[in-house]
Design an enzyme around this catalytic site. Structure first.
Site, PDB file in Angstrom:
ATOM      1  N   CYS A 281      -3.355   1.172   6.699  1.00 45.24           N
ATOM      2  CA  CYS A 281      -3.515   0.357   7.908  1.00 45.24           C
ATOM      3  C   CYS A 281      -4.303   1.114   8.972  1.00 45.24           C
ATOM      4  O   CYS A 281      -5.023   0.511   9.751  1.00 45.24           O
ATOM      5  CB  CYS A 281      -2.155  -0.077   8.431  1.00 45.24           C
ATOM      6  SG  CYS A 281      -1.021   1.292   8.705  1.00 45.24           S
TER       7      CYS A 281
ATOM      8  N   GLU B 116       7.850   1.184  15.419  1.00 42.19           N
ATOM      9  CA  GLU B 116       8.771   1.788  14.464  1.00 42.19           C
ATOM     10  C   GLU B 116       8.769   3.292  14.702  1.00 42.19           C
ATOM     11  O   GLU B 116       7.930   3.811  15.429  1.00 42.19           O
ATOM     12  CB  GLU B 116       8.310   1.502  13.029  1.00 42.19           C
ATOM     13  CG  GLU B 116       8.477   0.056  12.626  1.00 42.19           C
ATOM     14  CD  GLU B 116       8.338  -0.160  11.129  1.00 42.19           C
ATOM     15  OE1 GLU B 116       7.325   0.273  10.549  1.00 42.19           O
ATOM     16  OE2 GLU B 116       9.256  -0.762  10.531  1.00 42.19           O
TER      17      GLU B 116
ATOM     18  N   GLY C 181       1.448 -12.162   9.558  1.00 46.64           N
ATOM     19  CA  GLY C 181       2.271 -11.913  10.740  1.00 46.64           C
ATOM     20  C   GLY C 181       2.263 -13.119  11.670  1.00 46.64           C
ATOM     21  O   GLY C 181       3.296 -13.521  12.207  1.00 46.64           O
TER      22      GLY C 181
ATOM     23  N   THR D 142      -2.360  -9.334   9.438  1.00 49.98           N
ATOM     24  CA  THR D 142      -2.227 -10.022  10.727  1.00 49.98           C
ATOM     25  C   THR D 142      -2.028 -11.528  10.543  1.00 49.98           C
ATOM     26  O   THR D 142      -1.228 -12.142  11.250  1.00 49.98           O
ATOM     27  CB  THR D 142      -3.456  -9.706  11.607  1.00 49.98           C
ATOM     28  OG1 THR D 142      -3.418  -8.303  11.913  1.00 49.98           O
ATOM     29  CG2 THR D 142      -3.454 -10.492  12.910  1.00 49.98           C
ATOM     30  N   GLU D 143      -2.726 -12.140   9.576  1.00 41.73           N
ATOM     31  CA  GLU D 143      -2.573 -13.596   9.389  1.00 41.73           C
ATOM     32  C   GLU D 143      -1.165 -13.944   8.923  1.00 41.73           C
ATOM     33  O   GLU D 143      -0.573 -14.923   9.377  1.00 41.73           O
ATOM     34  CB  GLU D 143      -3.627 -14.137   8.400  1.00 41.73           C
ATOM     35  CG  GLU D 143      -4.991 -14.344   9.043  1.00 41.73           C
ATOM     36  CD  GLU D 143      -4.923 -14.993  10.448  1.00 41.73           C
ATOM     37  OE1 GLU D 143      -4.237 -16.013  10.616  1.00 41.73           O
ATOM     38  OE2 GLU D 143      -5.549 -14.458  11.384  1.00 41.73           O
TER      39      GLU D 143
ATOM     40  N   ASN E 225       0.808  -1.233   0.000  1.00 44.54           N
ATOM     41  CA  ASN E 225       0.000   0.000   0.000  1.00 44.54           C
ATOM     42  C   ASN E 225       0.834   1.273   0.000  1.00 44.54           C
ATOM     43  O   ASN E 225       0.481   2.234  -0.665  1.00 44.54           O
ATOM     44  CB  ASN E 225      -1.020  -0.006   1.146  1.00 44.54           C
ATOM     45  CG  ASN E 225      -0.380  -0.034   2.505  1.00 44.54           C
ATOM     46  OD1 ASN E 225       0.582  -0.761   2.722  1.00 44.54           O
ATOM     47  ND2 ASN E 225      -0.894   0.757   3.417  1.00 44.54           N
TER      48      ASN E 225
ATOM     49  N   GLU F  73       4.131  -4.920  12.265  1.00 43.15           N
ATOM     50  CA  GLU F  73       3.175  -3.828  12.021  1.00 43.15           C
ATOM     51  C   GLU F  73       2.053  -4.434  11.196  1.00 43.15           C
ATOM     52  O   GLU F  73       2.246  -4.741  10.015  1.00 43.15           O
ATOM     53  CB  GLU F  73       3.849  -2.685  11.242  1.00 43.15           C
ATOM     54  CG  GLU F  73       5.012  -2.033  11.959  1.00 43.15           C
ATOM     55  CD  GLU F  73       4.600  -1.128  13.107  1.00 43.15           C
ATOM     56  OE1 GLU F  73       3.388  -1.014  13.390  1.00 43.15           O
ATOM     57  OE2 GLU F  73       5.496  -0.533  13.725  1.00 43.15           O
TER      58      GLU F  73
HETATM   59  P1  NAD Z   1       0.396  -9.488   3.272  1.00 41.73           P
HETATM   60  O1  NAD Z   1       0.477  -9.903   4.675  1.00 41.73           O
HETATM   61  O2  NAD Z   1      -0.370 -10.296   2.311  1.00 41.73           O
HETATM   62  O3  NAD Z   1       1.879  -9.388   2.645  1.00 41.73           O
HETATM   63  C1  NAD Z   1       2.890  -8.583   3.220  1.00 41.73           C
HETATM   64  C2  NAD Z   1       4.246  -9.107   2.772  1.00 41.73           C
HETATM   65  O4  NAD Z   1       4.455 -10.401   3.324  1.00 41.73           O
HETATM   66  C3  NAD Z   1       4.396  -9.261   1.262  1.00 41.73           C
HETATM   67  O5  NAD Z   1       5.701  -8.873   0.887  1.00 41.73           O
HETATM   68  C4  NAD Z   1       4.191 -10.756   1.065  1.00 41.73           C
HETATM   69  O6  NAD Z   1       4.790 -11.282  -0.098  1.00 41.73           O
HETATM   70  C5  NAD Z   1       4.871 -11.301   2.308  1.00 41.73           C
HETATM   71  N1  NAD Z   1       4.456 -12.649   2.700  1.00 41.73           N
HETATM   72  C6  NAD Z   1       3.277 -13.273   2.462  1.00 41.73           C
HETATM   73  N2  NAD Z   1       3.277 -14.498   3.028  1.00 41.73           N
HETATM   74  C7  NAD Z   1       4.470 -14.660   3.647  1.00 41.73           C
HETATM   75  C8  NAD Z   1       5.060 -15.696   4.420  1.00 41.73           C
HETATM   76  N3  NAD Z   1       4.418 -16.842   4.666  1.00 41.73           N
HETATM   77  N4  NAD Z   1       6.294 -15.499   4.914  1.00 41.73           N
HETATM   78  C9  NAD Z   1       6.953 -14.341   4.705  1.00 41.73           C
HETATM   79  N5  NAD Z   1       6.453 -13.322   3.962  1.00 41.73           N
HETATM   80  C10 NAD Z   1       5.218 -13.477   3.443  1.00 41.73           C
HETATM   81  O7  NAD Z   1      -0.113  -7.970   3.292  1.00 41.73           O
HETATM   82  P2  NAD Z   1      -0.473  -7.028   2.055  1.00 41.73           P
HETATM   83  O8  NAD Z   1      -1.736  -7.487   1.430  1.00 41.73           O
HETATM   84  O9  NAD Z   1       0.739  -6.851   1.193  1.00 41.73           O
HETATM   85  O10 NAD Z   1      -0.711  -5.624   2.804  1.00 41.73           O
HETATM   86  C11 NAD Z   1      -1.909  -5.283   3.416  1.00 41.73           C
HETATM   87  C12 NAD Z   1      -1.822  -5.480   4.920  1.00 41.73           C
HETATM   88  O11 NAD Z   1      -0.725  -4.732   5.459  1.00 41.73           O
HETATM   89  C13 NAD Z   1      -3.053  -4.946   5.650  1.00 41.73           C
HETATM   90  O12 NAD Z   1      -3.452  -5.887   6.603  1.00 41.73           O
HETATM   91  C14 NAD Z   1      -2.556  -3.673   6.330  1.00 41.73           C
HETATM   92  O13 NAD Z   1      -3.258  -3.302   7.479  1.00 41.73           O
HETATM   93  C15 NAD Z   1      -1.149  -4.041   6.636  1.00 41.73           C
HETATM   94  N6  NAD Z   1      -0.333  -2.841   6.844  1.00 41.73           N
HETATM   95  C16 NAD Z   1       0.019  -2.524   8.136  1.00 41.73           C
HETATM   96  C17 NAD Z   1       0.745  -1.361   8.387  1.00 41.73           C
HETATM   97  C18 NAD Z   1       1.154  -0.992   9.785  1.00 41.73           C
HETATM   98  O14 NAD Z   1       2.051  -0.160   9.929  1.00 41.73           O
HETATM   99  N7  NAD Z   1       0.552  -1.553  10.825  1.00 41.73           N
HETATM  100  C19 NAD Z   1       1.099  -0.526   7.328  1.00 41.73           C
HETATM  101  C20 NAD Z   1       0.712  -0.880   6.030  1.00 41.73           C
HETATM  102  C21 NAD Z   1      -0.005  -2.047   5.801  1.00 41.73           C
END
Ligand code: NAD
Length: 486
Positions: A286, A464, A235, A232-233, A155, A252
């Site tokens: 987020c 952060e 994470g 979150t999933e 994003n 995050e």
């Molecule tokens: P996502 O969790 O699908 O992917 C995030 C990253 O993780 C990507 O680079 C992806 O390729 C990687 N990834 C996916 N599966 C993995 C695994 N098993 N092991 C290691 N890496 C893996 O998230 P997204 O769709 O890219 O982003 C949207 C999410 O991010 C939303 O939930 C949003 O709230 C969150 N977000 C949080 C913040 C914050 O600061 N809290 C900021 C921006 C976005």
């Protein structure tokens, strides 16, 4: 004219810019559905060699022990290069994730500011001398962990990556960035600003690819810290993978942030603030204020105002400076939003604005969706509880402070919240009480790199930004020097 990317983009891996040897990843422009090119991602063998090179650089480049003011010099140079390359970085981000060019321009400035901030923090880093309780001198030193894997979402790729790379390097670590599949190219160009600033070879690498690449990183014994921003999933999966190794992590994660409007608020300012809080960036933020609670006495009047503000939002070509929001970042993301709107309707929700794709030839091929408000839902419905990450606001009335304080926290998340009232004492106390990492009173989404940011509950772990944003990438060591008595 269709925007095209070079099909042979190189990756900075272990000190060299080379072609990826993994699968070809097609890159689509969400504004018009065209394929802009394809990227040769990193293979799992390249993940391995990159981790080895990063460890070698960490041990042998002298970066970890370089005086902090000298490390800061590289970061200041990188920040300058980001500013110099602002136009191309902003354009790439907009083409990859559909953010308006206006917003992308702002984010490039922000990314440069983040790197400059951590350079300045690095320049003034101190170790500590502890109060002695005997005949010795005790000092606490702050040392880097080693190789940090930074994993980012799509994003806001520029700022998300900058706020991991800069403090991790400033703290003396080597960094491997795994960007989102959707925003790899802009992430590569951001990294180029650091390597062109003369950063020693192997200290910053970028591994584009999918979850397999992320997974290979998080499961590797020679990764010493994980800094993750994403869902979150995901994470949770990463937390499980790294738990047996006891390595430090920053998470995050997602949010479902409440925006609470009391009857005594400045309703005009609140209506504008509430609308921007959810529909800015098409809700793909987020901290989006996606649950709106309005005091019952003003509910109808206030919702009229919010609908009027929402109707003014110009959804359009992200390259056009008159557009307020562009398309969703991908067609998959639009499908997700549409599915939630369908669920909301099925659960008895009333869509009072939006709830559809915009009509017209200019929208036909892009992932556009109208800002949408759903009312009448029960607070425990899926739409009110799950993160949609799109332009959908659910609105509910409340009767009193106790009721709304309860509902605001009735969620798995705890990233942010907004409070709108002229009673500052009440608002301050409510802000103190709610489970959220950032609280905004009579404003929303104001963010400063100098203020720590992160989530309560399932919105994350660790912080952060701010001074502690750099310390998060260091471990402390206390040394005692004796021999002062004869
Ligand atoms: P996502 O969790 O699908 O992917 C995030 C990253 O993780 C990507 O680079 C992806 O390729 C990687 N990834 C996916 N599966 C993995 C695994 N098993 N092991 C290691 N890496 C893996 O998230 P997204 O769709 O890219 O982003 C949207 C999410 O991010 C939303 O939930 C949003 O709230 C969150 N977000 C949080 C913040 C914050 O600061 N809290 C900021 C921006 C976005």
């Amino acid at each position: 004219m269709t925007f095209k990317l070079d099909d042979n983009l190189l990756l900075p891996l272990g000190g060299n810019w080379i072609l990826g040897e993994g699968a070809d990843m097609p890159l689509f422009n969400p504004a018009d559905g065209t394929q802009m090119g394809s990227l040769k991602t990193a293979s799992l063998a390249q993940v391995e060699t990159t981790i080895n090179a990063a460890n070698e650089a960490f041990v042998n480049s002298g970066w970890a022990t370089l005086n902090p003011h000298l490390r800061a010099g590289y970061l200041f140079d990188a920040a300058n290069l980001i500013r110099q390359r602002a136009e191309s970085l902003a354009l790439l981000q907009t083409k990859e994730n559909g953010k308006t060019l206006t917003e992308s321009n702002g984010q490039v400035t922000s990314a440069a500011g983040i790197v400059r901030y951590f350079a300045a923090v690095c320049e003034s880093l101190t170790d500590d001398i502890n109060p002695a309780r005997g005949d010795y001198l005790s000092a606490t030193l702050h040392e880097p962990y080693g190789v940090v894997a930074a994993i980012t979402p799509w994003n806001s790729p520029l700022t998300m990556a900058a706020q991991k790379i800069a403090p991790a390097l400033a703290a003396g670590n080597a960094v491997i960035l795994k960007p989102s599949e959707l925003t790899s190219v802009v992430s590569l160009e951001l990294a180029r600003c650091f390597t062109d600033a003369g950063l020693p070879d192997g200290l910053l690498s970028v591994l584009p690819g999918g979850p397999d690449v992320g997974n290979a990183l998080t499961n590797h014994a020679d990764i010493h810290m994980i800094s993750f921003t994403g869902g979150t999933e995901t994470g949770r999966r990463i937390a499980k993978a790294v738990a047996p190794r006891f390595i430090p992590t920053i998470f995050e994660l997602g949010g479902k942030s409440p925006n609470i409007v009391f009857a005594d608020a400045d309703l005009e300012a609140a209506a504008k603030g509430v609308t921007a809080a959810i529909f800015g960036s098409g809700g793909q933020s987020c901290v989006a204020g996606s649950r709106l609670f309005v005091e019952a006495a003003i509910y109808d009047e206030f919702m009229d105002r919010v609908r009027k503000e929402t109707a003014k939002i110009n959804v359009g070509d992200p390259m056009d400076s008159t557009s307020n929001i562009g398309p969703m970042a991908s067609f998959a993301q639009r499908e997700r939003v549409e599915e939630y709107v369908r669920i909301g309707r099925e659960d008895g929700g009333k869509v009072t604005i939006g709830g559809a794709r915009p009509e017209g030839p200019e929208y036909e091929h892009g992932a556009y969706y109208l800002p949408t408000i759903i009312e009448n839902l029960s607070h425990n419905s899926r739409v009110c509880q799950e993160e949609i990450f799109g332009s959908v606001l659910c609105a509910l009335p409340f009767d009193d402070l106790e009721q709304v304080a309860g509902m605001a926290d009735e969620t798995a998340f705890g990233l942010a919240c907004g409070i709108w009232s002229k009673d500052i004492t009440m608002a301050w106390n409510l802000g103190r009480r709610l489970q959220a990492g950032s609280v905004w009173i009579n404003t929303y989404k104001q963010l400063s790199i100098a203020a720590p940011f992160g989530g309560y509950k399932e919105s994350g772990l660790g912080r952060e930004k701010g001074l502690q944003g750099l310390r998060a990438y260091q471990q402390s060591k206390s040394i005692y020097l004796g021999g002062f008595t004869s």
